[in-house]
Design an enzyme around this catalytic site. Structure first.
Site, short mmCIF file in Angstrom:
data_model
loop_
_atom_site.label_atom_id
_atom_site.label_comp_id
_atom_site.label_asym_id
_atom_site.label_seq_id
_atom_site.Cartn_x
_atom_site.Cartn_y
_atom_site.Cartn_z
N GLU A 154 0.86 -1.18 0.00
CA GLU A 154 0.00 0.00 0.00
C GLU A 154 0.90 1.24 0.00
O GLU A 154 1.74 1.39 0.89
CB GLU A 154 -0.90 0.00 1.24
CG GLU A 154 -1.92 -1.12 1.22
CD GLU A 154 -2.67 -1.27 2.54
OE1 GLU A 154 -3.82 -1.71 2.50
OE2 GLU A 154 -2.09 -0.97 3.60
N ASN A 192 -5.95 -3.42 6.22
CA ASN A 192 -6.15 -3.64 7.66
C ASN A 192 -7.42 -2.96 8.16
O ASN A 192 -8.08 -3.46 9.08
CB ASN A 192 -4.94 -3.16 8.46
CG ASN A 192 -3.78 -4.14 8.37
OD1 ASN A 192 -3.97 -5.28 7.97
ND2 ASN A 192 -2.59 -3.69 8.73
#
Ligand SMILES: NC(=O)c1ccc[n+]([C@@H]2O[C@H](COP(=O)([O-])OP(=O)(O)OC[C@H]3O[C@@H](n4cnc5c(N)ncnc54)[C@H](O)[C@@H]3O)[C@@H](O)[C@H]2O)c1
Length: 285
Positions: A154, A192
């Protein structure tokens, strides 16, 4: 525009740092790896070497490629040895003060064009960036564990990150064989932010529906197409790592689903951290 990234500094050669260094080495990039002691640096190099030797044994890599990759690695305990790096990826202990101190020091050490990236999972990239006088050249590069095997990175920009820095970090991740995605600096970034509350929900269902971990995993694999069941996945991630990340998300966003379920906290207290300790939801040899 920043020039070609040919030398990368990796700060902290723990679980993530050693993996990130390995990805860069295999991608043909020179790496200067910095650890707090020479012994820890050697241990990390040993782990990388061992991993690459296994790849040779399994026929996935030539011996000469392995040797060339290892020859691109230089170890140091001195941050000033990162002076010639075009990109530094920080993978030190997850603590804001530690990271801000490192970034302030790196800012003094590296060239004006260098990019500083943090692999933080749960801290604010913005708060880390503002420890430097070049917040526009700071970006999040969030690799997943184990970094050599997990494709995703990311790339997280702050409001201060320059567009060319954001794009250069993205392009670099692609160049070393990863699958990057772009996002903004928000708690948990993308994966997440979705996965942590979802896994917490799964654990709450264990008690609510009085289902066994085996059956819950079967349910999600065969009813929802998950490649791993949630309990197996938590054991693999490390229950302590999940609880820590969960607490950080809960502190940042305040949603009750983010808080770690008591059942997970109890497993951590009992030292049942998952696969790495031989016991979590399940038992391992
Ligand atoms: N483990 C994961 O699943 C995972 C996944 C993605 C991102 N991350 C992030 O990566 C970073 C590193 O995590 P890890 O799991 O590799 O941790 P780790 O404990 O394996 O390694 C931490 C590293 O930090 C170094 N360190 C400790 N104290 C330090 C200090 N005061 N100054 C400088 N260096 C210091 C250690 O020597 C070690 O190299 C953290 O920010 C973490 O949130 C972890």
């Amino acid at each position: 525009m920043p020039g070609e990234i040919s030398r990368v500094g990796v700060v902290g050669l723990g679980t993530m740092g050693a993996g990130i260094a390995q990805v860069c080495l295999q991608g043909g990039v020179e790496v200067v790896g910095r650890e707090v002691s020479a012994e820890l640096g050697e241990q990390a190099a040993g782990r990388i070497g061992h991993f690459l030797t296994r790849a040779v044994e399994k026929g996935r890599m030539e011996q000469a490629e392995r040797d060339a990759a290892m020859a691109r690695l230089r170890l140091t305990t001195d941050l000033s040895d990162l002076a010639g790096c075009d990109l530094v990826v920080e993978a030190a202990f997850e603590d804001l003060d530690v990271k801000r101190e490192l970034f302030a020091e790196l800012d003094r050490v590296v060239g004006a064009d260098a990019i500083l990236a943090t692999n933080t999972s749960a801290l604010s990239v913005t708060e880390i960036a503002t420890a430097t006088v070049r917040p526009e050249r700071v970006v999040g590069m969030h690799f997943f564990n184990p970094a050599p095997l997990m494709a995703l990175v990311e790339i997280a920009r702050t409001e201060l990150t320059a567009d060319d820095v954001f794009e250069a970090a993205y392009a670099f991740a692609e160049r070393v064989g990863k699958t990057p995605i772009r996002c903004h600096d928000t708690p948990g970034f993308v994966v997440n932010r979705v996965l942590i509350p979802l896994l917490n929900d799964c654990v709450r269902v264990l008690d609510e529906a009085r289902v066994t971990p085996e059956d819950l995993d079967k349910g999600m694999k065969h009813g929802s197409g998950w490649p791993l069941g949630p309990c197996e996945l938590l054991d693999l991630i490390g229950i302590d790592i999940h609880v820590h990340a969960s607490e950080a998300l809960h502190a940042a966003l305040g949603e009750p689903r983010m808080a770690p379920p008591p059942r997970l906290v109890a497993l951590v207290e009992a030292g049942r951290l998952g696969k790495k300790t031989g016991r979590g939801f399940f038992e391992y040899d």
